[in-house]
Design a protein around this motif. Structure first.
Motif, PDB file in Angstrom:
ATOM      1  N   TYR A   1      -4.803  -6.393  -1.766  1.00 10.89           N
ATOM      2  CA  TYR A   1      -3.555  -5.950  -1.160  1.00 10.89           C
ATOM      3  C   TYR A   1      -2.869  -7.125  -0.480  1.00 10.89           C
ATOM      4  O   TYR A   1      -3.537  -8.016   0.064  1.00 10.89           O
ATOM      5  CB  TYR A   1      -3.824  -4.891  -0.090  1.00 10.89           C
ATOM      6  CG  TYR A   1      -3.861  -3.476  -0.585  1.00 10.89           C
ATOM      7  CD1 TYR A   1      -2.855  -2.584  -0.247  1.00 10.89           C
ATOM      8  CD2 TYR A   1      -4.908  -3.016  -1.371  1.00 10.89           C
ATOM      9  CE1 TYR A   1      -2.888  -1.263  -0.676  1.00 10.89           C
ATOM     10  CE2 TYR A   1      -4.957  -1.704  -1.809  1.00 10.89           C
ATOM     11  CZ  TYR A   1      -3.939  -0.830  -1.451  1.00 10.89           C
ATOM     12  OH  TYR A   1      -3.972   0.473  -1.882  1.00 10.89           O
ATOM     13  N   HIS A   2      -1.567  -7.110  -0.476  1.00  9.70           N
ATOM     14  CA  HIS A   2      -0.785  -8.073   0.288  1.00  9.70           C
ATOM     15  C   HIS A   2       0.159  -7.287   1.185  1.00  9.70           C
ATOM     16  O   HIS A   2       0.898  -6.429   0.713  1.00  9.70           O
ATOM     17  CB  HIS A   2      -0.001  -9.002  -0.648  1.00  9.70           C
ATOM     18  CG  HIS A   2      -0.882  -9.844  -1.507  1.00  9.70           C
ATOM     19  ND1 HIS A   2      -1.232 -11.143  -1.197  1.00  9.70           N
ATOM     20  CD2 HIS A   2      -1.516  -9.556  -2.681  1.00  9.70           C
ATOM     21  CE1 HIS A   2      -2.038 -11.624  -2.134  1.00  9.70           C
ATOM     22  NE2 HIS A   2      -2.220 -10.677  -3.043  1.00  9.70           N
ATOM     23  N   PHE A   3       0.111  -7.596   2.481  1.00  8.15           N
ATOM     24  CA  PHE A   3       0.928  -6.869   3.446  1.00  8.15           C
ATOM     25  C   PHE A   3       1.444  -7.837   4.490  1.00  8.15           C
ATOM     26  O   PHE A   3       0.922  -8.949   4.660  1.00  8.15           O
ATOM     27  CB  PHE A   3       0.118  -5.744   4.101  1.00  8.15           C
ATOM     28  CG  PHE A   3      -1.140  -6.194   4.785  1.00  8.15           C
ATOM     29  CD1 PHE A   3      -1.149  -6.518   6.131  1.00  8.15           C
ATOM     30  CD2 PHE A   3      -2.340  -6.299   4.071  1.00  8.15           C
ATOM     31  CE1 PHE A   3      -2.312  -6.926   6.763  1.00  8.15           C
ATOM     32  CE2 PHE A   3      -3.510  -6.715   4.688  1.00  8.15           C
ATOM     33  CZ  PHE A   3      -3.489  -7.030   6.044  1.00  8.15           C
TER      34      PHE A   3
ATOM     35  N   ASP B   1      -9.411  -5.040  -2.504  1.00  8.47           N
ATOM     36  CA  ASP B   1      -8.591  -4.625  -3.645  1.00  8.47           C
ATOM     37  C   ASP B   1      -7.338  -5.467  -3.836  1.00  8.47           C
ATOM     38  O   ASP B   1      -6.419  -5.065  -4.555  1.00  8.47           O
ATOM     39  CB  ASP B   1      -8.182  -3.150  -3.485  1.00  8.47           C
ATOM     40  CG  ASP B   1      -9.351  -2.203  -3.703  1.00  8.47           C
ATOM     41  OD1 ASP B   1     -10.420  -2.667  -4.122  1.00  8.47           O
ATOM     42  OD2 ASP B   1      -9.191  -0.991  -3.443  1.00  8.47           O
TER      43      ASP B   1
ATOM     44  N   GLY C   1       1.436   3.593  -1.613  1.00  9.46           N
ATOM     45  CA  GLY C   1       0.665   2.360  -1.605  1.00  9.46           C
ATOM     46  C   GLY C   1      -0.827   2.557  -1.458  1.00  9.46           C
ATOM     47  O   GLY C   1      -1.575   1.591  -1.281  1.00  9.46           O
TER      48      GLY C   1
ATOM     49  N   ALA D   1      -8.094  -3.329   1.735  1.00 13.77           N
ATOM     50  CA  ALA D   1      -7.030  -4.241   1.324  1.00 13.77           C
ATOM     51  C   ALA D   1      -7.583  -5.598   0.914  1.00 13.77           C
ATOM     52  O   ALA D   1      -7.131  -6.203  -0.063  1.00 13.77           O
ATOM     53  CB  ALA D   1      -6.025  -4.402   2.463  1.00 13.77           C
TER      54      ALA D   1
ATOM     55  N   ASN E   1       0.409  -4.487  -4.254  1.00 18.79           N
ATOM     56  CA  ASN E   1      -1.014  -4.318  -4.530  1.00 18.79           C
ATOM     57  C   ASN E   1      -1.194  -4.251  -6.041  1.00 18.79           C
ATOM     58  O   ASN E   1      -0.208  -4.388  -6.783  1.00 18.79           O
ATOM     59  CB  ASN E   1      -1.572  -3.086  -3.791  1.00 18.79           C
ATOM     60  CG  ASN E   1      -1.005  -1.770  -4.323  1.00 18.79           C
ATOM     61  OD1 ASN E   1      -0.422  -1.709  -5.408  1.00 18.79           O
ATOM     62  ND2 ASN E   1      -1.188  -0.704  -3.568  1.00 18.79           N
TER      63      ASN E   1
ATOM     64  N   PRO F   1      -4.716   3.305  -2.715  1.00 20.43           N
ATOM     65  CA  PRO F   1      -5.418   2.734  -3.881  1.00 20.43           C
ATOM     66  C   PRO F   1      -5.348   3.635  -5.100  1.00 20.43           C
ATOM     67  O   PRO F   1      -5.566   4.846  -5.025  1.00 20.43           O
ATOM     68  CB  PRO F   1      -6.863   2.597  -3.383  1.00 20.43           C
ATOM     69  CG  PRO F   1      -6.774   2.537  -1.902  1.00 20.43           C
ATOM     70  CD  PRO F   1      -5.602   3.383  -1.534  1.00 20.43           C
TER      71      PRO F   1
ATOM     72  N   ILE G   1       2.831  -2.724   3.595  1.00 16.90           N
ATOM     73  CA  ILE G   1       2.390  -3.237   2.307  1.00 16.90           C
ATOM     74  C   ILE G   1       3.546  -3.925   1.587  1.00 16.90           C
ATOM     75  O   ILE G   1       4.695  -3.467   1.612  1.00 16.90           O
ATOM     76  CB  ILE G   1       1.822  -2.089   1.447  1.00 16.90           C
ATOM     77  CG1 ILE G   1       1.328  -2.603   0.090  1.00 16.90           C
ATOM     78  CG2 ILE G   1       2.822  -0.972   1.290  1.00 16.90           C
ATOM     79  CD1 ILE G   1       0.711  -1.541  -0.778  1.00 16.90           C
TER      80      ILE G   1
END
Length: 568
Positions: free
Chosen positions: A381-383, A379, A335, A376, A394, A337, A391
């Motif tokens: 990100y969803h967590f 960029d 996960g 996050a 993404n 980048p 995570i």
């Protein structure tokens, strides 16, 4: 005043190092008694609450991590409802960030210590003893750095700084008898902090590395080795940040160790020729190295601020593998980048090609306080908003990709990490690399529950996932190799062979003890059983010999020894 220092571990085998250090630092405060109690998150909350309340402590201090924070906060709330005058303090990495929000949402919490705790907790304890019942308390608390507290209806703090305690000023909790040495695993630290600045790790926020003095380190290690501690895990984030210091400690262990097993987290690209020369002397089953590769993409590593020379890492691992008897564990993070599913498989392939003893895959956790939170946000990100903040998706990985990676990680643990499937995997890897093999197995496993399987069911699962990947001719040999692996783990029962070899009942025998070779040297008080079967190849040797061969497995067990399997 009585203080209860406590925490909830993920497993019984885990032990706290933080609590004994706090107790050692506060043990000479007049009028204060400190007790340490450790439990696990698996115990019912009601039972934990009864245990805590039975201590009748004036202050209850919890050490908080991602695996215990939610249960800790519920217990703290209940304590306050039962005895409102009990003061509750929190410390640890999970409560060192977003503290105002934490205390606002959890009114039972009186104090939160940010960062390193020994000096702050000592000052808090001294202040409570001196001013706990007077109107001078809040004024005195305001002078304690890195302490958050309640001032009436407000939440405030003392001066915030990155001041760190002199490590050698912390009395040894081992000398003080404050560490439970009967646990199967004892944690030890020789340093704090990390020289690297990885965005996904909280250790990078400390800024520098500090070491205990060598005299203190050797004294503690000597005590642990005298007690024949089975497993000593050093929690230093990068043990070999100073290569000469690492050599000095390794040399000391080699000189004095008897039966202890040591776990170190190291950076392989920092190893020197002098390090490697010394490590060749380490006997089998003494050292385990955990090496965080995280990704085989230099571009990805640069995006999270991890300065690593992958070429040097891989070369060092190859040399450790070929020149030493050190057990090697390599870690990957899924996960990061820029690394999509194909890139992740490439990282797994690169690591598996090094043939380590263990590969661990960890989906990225976007920890509070880490630089990864900013990445996050930038960029997309969803967590998860709840611990451990794993995570969910993404721009490079969908949730389905992450789920498959988690399944691959579980299959690694089941099939690869304990060496229990070596013959079967060796056969399969003649035509398919480890990463592709595990990916194809994971696709077939889908959403199956892969937990809580017996040994037999685990081998049957392997057969079910592997058989579709080979032709008919190879399938027969695969099941043969798999049965050899199975027999090295537990004795097949008459009439209950694993499903993939159920038709081979007539090829099997269960010899009595008198039929076994006399040279085995089995202890007199042992329970001995045996199993014999014919196999298509002799899997006992590096080069498999063609032709049917009879192999006998001897299973020896005894009180306190577990099961030992000898192949003859």
């Amino acid at each position: 005043m009585k203080i209860l220092l406590t925490t909830l571990h993920a497993k019984y085998s885990h032990a706290s190092l933080a609590l004994p250090c706090l107790a050692a630092y506060c043990r000479n405060i007049p009028g204060v008694s400190v007790v340490i109690r450790e439990w696990t998150t698996n115990e019912p909350r009601e039972q934990l609450l009864r245990h805590i309340m039975s201590e009748q402590a004036d202050v209850v201090a919890f050490s908080c991590y991602i695996w215990n924070i939610e249960k800790t906060l519920r217990i703290a709330s209940d304590i306050k409802k039962i005895v409102p005058d009990t003061r509750i303090a929190l410390g640890g990495p999970e409560v060192s960030y977003n503290i105002f929000e934490l205390m606002h949402d959890n009114p039972a919490i009186d104090f939160v210590i940010k960062g390193e705790g020994e000096r702050v907790f000592q000052l808090l304890t001294t202040t409570l003893v001196k001013h706990g019942g007077s109107n001078l308390l809040e004024r005195s608390l305001a002078e304690i750095g890195n302490l958050y507290y309640r001032d009436g209806d407000d939440i405030t703090s003392g001066p915030l700084s990155k001041h760190f305690v002199d490590l050698d000023s912390i009395p040894s909790p081992f000398d003080a008898g404050l560490v439970d040495l009967k646990k199967p695993l004892v944690y030890y630290e020789t340093s704090r902090g990390c020289p690297f600045s990885c965005a996904f790790c909280l250790s990078s926020t400390e800024g520098h590395v500090r070491s205990f003095g060598m005299e203190r380190i050797k004294s503690d290690l000597a005590l642990l080795m005298r007690h024949n501690i089975a497993n000593i895990k050093l929690v230093d984030r990068t043990f070999n940040f100073d290569t000469q210091r690492a050599n000095d400690i390794w040399e000391f262990i080699l000189e004095h160790n008897r039966d202890s097993h040591f776990h170190f987290e190291i950076s392989a690209d920092l190893l020197t020729e002098d390090n490697l020369k010394l490590l060749k002397r380490v006997p089998p089953n003494m050292f385990r190295f955990e090496i965080g590769v995280q990704s085989a993409s230099e571009t990805t590593l640069l995006r999270v601020g991890r300065k690593a020379n992958l070429g040097r890492i891989f070369d060092a691992v190859r040399r450790l593998r070929s020149e030493t008897d050190i057990e090697l564990h390599l870690d990957l993070i899924a996960g990061l980048p820029g690394e999509d599913f194909t890139g992740f498989l490439a990282s797994l392939r690169a690591v598996a090609d090094l043939d380590p003893d263990m590969i661990q895959i960890e989906p990225l956790k976007v920890l509070k306080g880490s630089a990864m939170r900013e990445i996050a946000s930038r960029d997309d990100y969803h967590f998860s908003g709840f611990p451990p903040y794993t995570i969910l998706r993404n721009p490079w990985l969908k949730f389905a990709d992450i789920s498959r990676i988690e399944t691959i990680g579980r299959l690694l643990d089941l099939f690869y990490n304990h060496g229990s499937f070596s013959a079967a995997l060796r056969l399969l890897r003649r035509t398919i690399d480890t990463a592709s093999l595990l990916d194809r197995m994971a696709r077939q496993a889908g959403n199956d529950n892969l937990s809580g399987l017996s040994t037999r069911r685990t081998y049957e699962l392997f057969a079910r996932l592997a058989e579709p990947l080979v032709d008919d001719a190879t399938r027969r040999l695969l099941n043969d190799a798999l049965f050899f692996d199975y027999c090295r783990q537990e004795m097949p029962l008459m009439g209950k062979l694993p499903s993939f070899v159920a038709e081979r009942q007539n090829e099997c025998a269960w010899p009595g003890p008198r039929e076994l070779p006399a040279h085995l040297g089995v202890p007199a008080d042992s329970r001995v059983k045996a199993f014999r079967c014919t196999f298509l190849k002799d899997y006992r040797h590096e080069e498999w010999k063609n032709g049917v061969v009879g192999i006998t497995f001897v299973y020896v067990s005894g009180a306190g020894r577990g099961l030992q399997v000898t192949v003859v």
